[in-house]
Scaffold this active site. Structure first.
Site, PDB file in Angstrom:
ATOM      1  N   ALA A  32       0.866  -1.189   0.000  1.00  0.00           N
ATOM      2  CA  ALA A  32       0.000   0.000   0.000  1.00  0.00           C
ATOM      3  C   ALA A  32       0.900   1.236   0.000  1.00  0.00           C
ATOM      4  CB  ALA A  32      -0.970  -0.004   1.179  1.00  0.00           C
ATOM      5  N   GLY A  36       5.842   8.426   1.056  1.00  0.00           N
ATOM      6  CA  GLY A  36       6.817   8.178   2.122  1.00  0.00           C
ATOM      7  C   GLY A  36       7.709   6.999   1.727  1.00  0.00           C
ATOM      8  N   HIS A  37       7.087   5.895   1.303  1.00  0.00           N
ATOM      9  CA  HIS A  37       7.869   4.732   0.853  1.00  0.00           C
ATOM     10  C   HIS A  37       8.730   5.101  -0.356  1.00  0.00           C
ATOM     11  CE1 HIS A  37       4.308   2.420   2.628  1.00  0.00           C
ATOM     12  NE2 HIS A  37       5.338   1.946   3.290  1.00  0.00           N
ATOM     13  N   GLY A 150      11.220   4.571   7.671  1.00  0.00           N
ATOM     14  CA  GLY A 150      10.647   5.902   7.858  1.00  0.00           C
ATOM     15  C   GLY A 150      10.568   6.261   9.336  1.00  0.00           C
ATOM     16  N   LYS A 152       8.429   8.048  10.753  1.00  0.00           N
ATOM     17  CA  LYS A 152       7.070   8.140  11.330  1.00  0.00           C
ATOM     18  C   LYS A 152       6.946   7.076  12.420  1.00  0.00           C
ATOM     19  CE  LYS A 152       3.421   6.676   9.128  1.00  0.00           C
ATOM     20  NZ  LYS A 152       2.946   5.577  10.039  1.00  0.00           N
ATOM     21  N   VAL A 179       7.320  11.942   5.543  1.00  0.00           N
ATOM     22  CA  VAL A 179       6.806  12.693   4.390  1.00  0.00           C
ATOM     23  C   VAL A 179       5.350  12.999   4.701  1.00  0.00           C
ATOM     24  CG1 VAL A 179       6.364  12.618   1.901  1.00  0.00           C
ATOM     25  CG2 VAL A 179       8.414  11.535   2.833  1.00  0.00           C
ATOM     26  N   SER A 188       0.820   7.637   5.417  1.00  0.00           N
ATOM     27  CA  SER A 188       0.706   6.302   6.002  1.00  0.00           C
ATOM     28  C   SER A 188      -0.174   5.470   5.081  1.00  0.00           C
ATOM     29  CB  SER A 188       0.039   6.423   7.374  1.00  0.00           C
ATOM     30  OG  SER A 188      -0.463   5.172   7.785  1.00  0.00           O
ATOM     31  N   ARG A 190      -2.300   3.534   6.068  1.00  0.00           N
ATOM     32  CA  ARG A 190      -3.627   3.552   6.689  1.00  0.00           C
ATOM     33  C   ARG A 190      -4.458   4.772   6.265  1.00  0.00           C
ATOM     34  NH1 ARG A 190      -3.455  -0.148  11.191  1.00  0.00           N
ATOM     35  NH2 ARG A 190      -1.305  -0.838  11.442  1.00  0.00           N
TER      36      ARG A 190
END
Ligand code: PAF
Length: 284
Positions: A32, A36-37, A150, A152, A179, A188, A190
């Protein structure tokens, strides 16, 4: 780009690359994928000969079966995007490929040196056991020179660094900055579960965290902690699970503003969101 699903294929390819003297960078994910990834993948590509991304929704790190079943899965889309970014290899195994039934049924044991006693630890029992279990398995297979995570998931990064030290891996852990969406919401997987209205509401989390930086000159840690919790809980649709201001290295509750980070988990409807904010005394 290769898409591999078995440990046998992966081991063969990694060993061939190692023989050729290639440096391997690794981005472990649960899919998903979002910007960020992608920032991790870009960094990984720029620093290594080969970029390997794993996509595996790891069942042993979910303490809530509903959370596991609703976790977004978008393999086709992820694969397409990773090819565009120039990723060399995706490893997307099945659960059976990664775990024996015994492993899935019994909690993996690991000495976290206390890093699991705060924040996500007590709130998600067994979560970090599952994270260390899968990341160590993946490191054994991929044997990366560098691995990208990350920030986060700040506590996860601290635990992975500890794991590397305790288990004796040579892998260099590269933490990468959060990010954010234009609204400020931390990216995220999610977020895909949020409605457009909830996305607007959830952006308040980062706004309030950023605002709290202005308070640290004249307020104590417990005061700022209470202020953040109160402000977020006032927003219709948000409910704080915890907000803790801790030392960035030990993750233990901070007693001064030096080297601190505030880590938060908030429920937006049924979606559990995490974020964090670094406090520097120069914010005063
Ligand atoms: O951060 C994640 O996505 C996961 O915890 C990880 C590191 C891929 C392990 O499953």
């Amino acid at each position: 780009m290769k898409l591999l699903t078995t440990t046998k294929e992966l081991t063969a390819d990694i060993s061939a690359l190692k023989t050729l003297g290639k440096t391997i960078g690794f981005v472990p994910t649960m899919g998903a994928l979002h910007d960020g990834h992608f920032s991790l993948v870009r960094k990984c590509k720029s620093e290594n000969d080969i970029c390997v991304v794993s996509i595996f929704v790891n069942p042993t790190q979910f303490n809530n079966p509903n959370d596991l079943s609703t976790y977004p899965r978008t393999l086709e889309q992820d694969t397409k995007k990773l090819a565009e970014l120039g990723c060399d290899m995706i490893f997307a195994p099945s659960t059976e490929e990664m775990y024996t039934t015994e492993e899935t049924n019994n909690q993996f044991s690991f000495n976290f040196g206390g890093l699991d006693q705060v924040m996500e630890g007590p709130n998600r029992p067994g979560h970090f056991n599952g994270v260390v279990q899968i990341v160590s398995k993946l490191f054994d297979l991929v044997q990366p020179l560098r691995a990208y995570f990350g920030e986060k998931d700040f506590q996860q990064v601290a635990i992975i660094k500890h794991m590397v030290k305790v288990m004796g891996y040579d892998t260099i852990i590269i933490p990468c900055p959060i990010v954010r969406e234009a609204s400020g919401l931390a990216m995220s997987s999610r977020n895909q579960l949020l409605s457009p209205e909830q996305k607007v509401t959830a952006a308040q989390i980062s706004h309030i965290l950023f605002e709290s930086r202005q308070l640290i000159q004249c307020q104590s840690i417990p005061q700022v902690q209470s202020w953040v919790i109160e402000q977020i809980n006032r927003v219709d649709g948000l409910q704080v699970e915890y907000f803790e201001i801790v030392d960035r290295d030990t993750l233990q509750p901070a007693t001064t503003w030096n080297n601190t980070i505030g880590c938060i988990t908030v429920h937006c409807g049924s979606v559990r969101l995490i974020d964090n904010i670094t406090y520097q005394t120069s914010n005063c």
